[in-house]
Motif scaffolding. Sequence first.
Motif, PDB file in Angstrom:
ATOM      1  N   PRO A   1       0.712  -0.921  -0.008  1.00 52.23           N
ATOM      2  CA  PRO A   1       0.342  -0.067   0.198  1.00 52.23           C
ATOM      3  C   PRO A   1       0.423   1.350   0.232  1.00 52.23           C
ATOM      4  O   PRO A   1       0.037   2.346  -0.280  1.00 52.23           O
ATOM      5  N   GLU A   2       1.888   1.359   0.285  1.00 52.08           N
ATOM      6  CA  GLU A   2       3.090   2.416   0.454  1.00 52.08           C
ATOM      7  C   GLU A   2       3.222   2.945  -0.990  1.00 52.08           C
ATOM      8  O   GLU A   2       3.395   4.157  -1.001  1.00 52.08           O
ATOM      9  N   CYS A   3       3.691   1.330  -1.671  1.00 50.86           N
ATOM     10  CA  CYS A   3       3.621   2.116  -3.166  1.00 50.86           C
ATOM     11  C   CYS A   3       2.699   2.409  -4.093  1.00 50.86           C
ATOM     12  O   CYS A   3       2.697   3.060  -5.049  1.00 50.86           O
ATOM     13  N   ASN A   4       1.531   1.445  -3.047  1.00 46.56           N
ATOM     14  CA  ASN A   4       0.456   1.115  -4.114  1.00 46.56           C
ATOM     15  C   ASN A   4       0.846   0.953  -5.639  1.00 46.56           C
ATOM     16  O   ASN A   4       0.397   0.956  -6.463  1.00 46.56           O
ATOM     17  N   CYS A   5       1.374  -0.313  -5.724  1.00 47.10           N
ATOM     18  CA  CYS A   5       1.881  -1.070  -6.805  1.00 47.10           C
ATOM     19  C   CYS A   5       2.254  -2.856  -5.956  1.00 47.10           C
ATOM     20  O   CYS A   5       1.958  -2.613  -5.345  1.00 47.10           O
ATOM     21  N   ILE A   6       2.786  -3.148  -7.398  1.00 50.98           N
ATOM     22  CA  ILE A   6       2.453  -4.949  -6.732  1.00 50.98           C
ATOM     23  C   ILE A   6       3.537  -5.078  -7.932  1.00 50.98           C
ATOM     24  O   ILE A   6       4.587  -5.003  -8.905  1.00 50.98           O
ATOM     25  N   PHE A   7       4.565  -5.928  -6.576  1.00 50.71           N
ATOM     26  CA  PHE A   7       6.359  -6.790  -7.180  1.00 50.71           C
ATOM     27  C   PHE A   7       6.003  -7.447  -7.398  1.00 50.71           C
ATOM     28  O   PHE A   7       5.110  -8.774  -7.002  1.00 50.71           O
TER      29      PHE A   7
ATOM     30  N   ASN B   1      -0.918   3.402  -9.320  1.00 48.71           N
ATOM     31  CA  ASN B   1      -1.578   5.348  -8.944  1.00 48.71           C
ATOM     32  C   ASN B   1      -1.687   6.154 -10.886  1.00 48.71           C
ATOM     33  O   ASN B   1      -2.547   7.107  -9.820  1.00 48.71           O
ATOM     34  N   GLY B   2      -1.956   5.858 -11.976  1.00 45.20           N
ATOM     35  CA  GLY B   2      -2.325   5.945 -13.162  1.00 45.20           C
ATOM     36  C   GLY B   2      -4.005   5.510 -13.195  1.00 45.20           C
ATOM     37  O   GLY B   2      -4.184   5.254 -12.462  1.00 45.20           O
ATOM     38  N   THR B   3      -4.335   6.388 -14.323  1.00 44.29           N
ATOM     39  CA  THR B   3      -5.596   6.047 -15.040  1.00 44.29           C
ATOM     40  C   THR B   3      -5.443   4.482 -15.040  1.00 44.29           C
ATOM     41  O   THR B   3      -6.459   3.798 -15.418  1.00 44.29           O
ATOM     42  N   ALA B   4      -4.005   3.905 -15.855  1.00 45.25           N
ATOM     43  CA  ALA B   4      -4.244   2.347 -16.126  1.00 45.25           C
ATOM     44  C   ALA B   4      -2.584   1.922 -15.317  1.00 45.25           C
ATOM     45  O   ALA B   4      -1.261   2.555 -15.270  1.00 45.25           O
ATOM     46  N   PRO B   5      -2.690   1.030 -14.961  1.00 42.95           N
ATOM     47  CA  PRO B   5      -1.474   0.380 -14.875  1.00 42.95           C
ATOM     48  C   PRO B   5      -0.021  -0.140 -15.632  1.00 42.95           C
ATOM     49  O   PRO B   5      -0.114   0.527 -16.339  1.00 42.95           O
TER      50      PRO B   5
ATOM     51  N   GLY C   1       9.207 -16.159  -4.128  1.00 43.67           N
ATOM     52  CA  GLY C   1       7.921 -15.605  -3.184  1.00 43.67           C
ATOM     53  C   GLY C   1       8.587 -14.943  -2.836  1.00 43.67           C
ATOM     54  O   GLY C   1       9.140 -14.036  -2.327  1.00 43.67           O
ATOM     55  N   ALA C   2       6.941 -14.258  -2.299  1.00 42.17           N
ATOM     56  CA  ALA C   2       6.929 -12.843  -1.597  1.00 42.17           C
ATOM     57  C   ALA C   2       5.602 -12.312  -0.314  1.00 42.17           C
ATOM     58  O   ALA C   2       4.910 -13.308  -0.407  1.00 42.17           O
ATOM     59  N   TYR C   3       6.031 -11.797   0.676  1.00 37.57           N
ATOM     60  CA  TYR C   3       4.896 -11.288   0.870  1.00 37.57           C
ATOM     61  C   TYR C   3       5.252  -9.942   1.656  1.00 37.57           C
ATOM     62  O   TYR C   3       6.248  -9.682   1.998  1.00 37.57           O
ATOM     63  N   TYR C   4       3.573  -8.871   2.087  1.00 41.99           N
ATOM     64  CA  TYR C   4       4.149  -7.899   2.600  1.00 41.99           C
ATOM     65  C   TYR C   4       3.476  -8.309   4.309  1.00 41.99           C
ATOM     66  O   TYR C   4       2.186  -8.123   4.187  1.00 41.99           O
ATOM     67  N   HIS C   5       4.755  -6.999   4.711  1.00 41.12           N
ATOM     68  CA  HIS C   5       3.963  -6.748   6.584  1.00 41.12           C
ATOM     69  C   HIS C   5       4.891  -6.050   7.238  1.00 41.12           C
ATOM     70  O   HIS C   5       6.049  -5.700   7.149  1.00 41.12           O
ATOM     71  N   ASP C   6       3.950  -5.450   7.961  1.00 36.41           N
ATOM     72  CA  ASP C   6       3.685  -4.175   8.851  1.00 36.41           C
ATOM     73  C   ASP C   6       5.324  -3.148   8.120  1.00 36.41           C
ATOM     74  O   ASP C   6       5.970  -2.367   8.359  1.00 36.41           O
TER      75      ASP C   6
END
Length: 427
Positions: free
Chosen positions: A143-149, A174-178, A194-199
């Motif tokens: 959510p910090e960057c509003n992006c997916i890695f 963040n734009g009108t299109a990804p 693999g990856a996971y978001y935490h804190d």
Amino acid sequence: MATVTRLALWAIAAVVPASCYPATSPLNIDIEAREASLGLLIGPSVVEVPASIRNVFPAKDFNRPVTQTYWQTEVRSGDPSGIANHTLRQLGNATFLAFDRGFYDVLGIKDYRQPKKVETIFTFPAGPSYANRMVHDGTVYSPECNCIFAAELYPPKPGFSMQFLPWVWRTNLNGTAPVTEKVYPDPPLTIANGAYYHDGAVYWQQEGNYTTPGGIVRMDPLTLKTAVVLNNYLGHRFNSPNDVVMTKRGVAYFTDGYYGFDNFNDTIKPEMANGVWRWDSKTGNVRMVAGAGTGIFTNPNGVALNREETTLYITARGFASADADGNRNIYQFDLTANQGRIAQPLLFAYSDAGFTDGIKTDKEGRVYGGVTGSVDIFDPQGTLLGKINVAPGDTAVNMAWVKNWLYIYGRDKIYRVQLNTVGSQML
């Protein structure tokens, strides 16, 4: 055509695609009538496949290898009716396959007659000449960057090794299109998976290579600065860490397999059994909680938690995707007892196409698995509700939830679909 017998029409249908005939031709009318009698319901984007077709395949002789999709089933009987091949074409052309009416609750539509869209938002560039295929894994939303890695890997052709890649992919929302582009963690990850978001941070699994042990790496999603937080068990290298999930209090469960040694040819010989590990990021305690000695984790892979963090789901592959004896199951573990250790597993589901790679859950407890040709969706009891199909020839590897949007990362493309639920991690 009035003098042509029905048997002759069936014989023609066996060798000529139904699409070659006008919609009102006697041949198409006959096929559609027989198809309807089997209960196949065909909408603009959803095909509902009834038990009558799933339980008794509409051909006398047929076969399907474990690496191919349902709609690639080979009809071997030469059945002159053409119904089986026509039905398979309908399945392959569908955007969604519904096996249970509960699937419509997921899609947010009333039934098969309503349209529903899966959008392709990016096509990855071709891999290098040494690559056997591409894999895009480790899909994680921040959510910090509003992006997916997402990680990128190139399982190599025989005689080659997986090579070091300094980048991961980032899909900016963040734009009108990804917008999807390469970004470069610093220091770079060594074979990210693999990856996971935490804190506020992204926790990557890096598989490692000959000179860098694998483990868990924490990354700041804004600066892309990285730091290794786990890379051994009392001096033992992990074999090839693959995927990770974390509880809200910071306990990680991660899978460790032989992929780097057996499939990527880029790590030293493993010294430990494959298995599932538990790492408490607060205390530093690390221990194996399930191993190859149980007979189910030749190569553990994807991992996910339900919303309540009471159930752990783990996928298993076996030695090779094409091995008919391979372990292509999803296992379910109870976390409510045993002080963080995982209890005897239940077989949750069996993958019908390749093996389940990445795995996610939603707030209702449904389980989503990336397989060859689709994302499979199961209810909490393990009933297959339906499939979200990806482009022909592509494999759904992993997914990421962003609110009620499911982003699907394939080997070749990125897709997204809006659903009537949200991911368990989004709550």
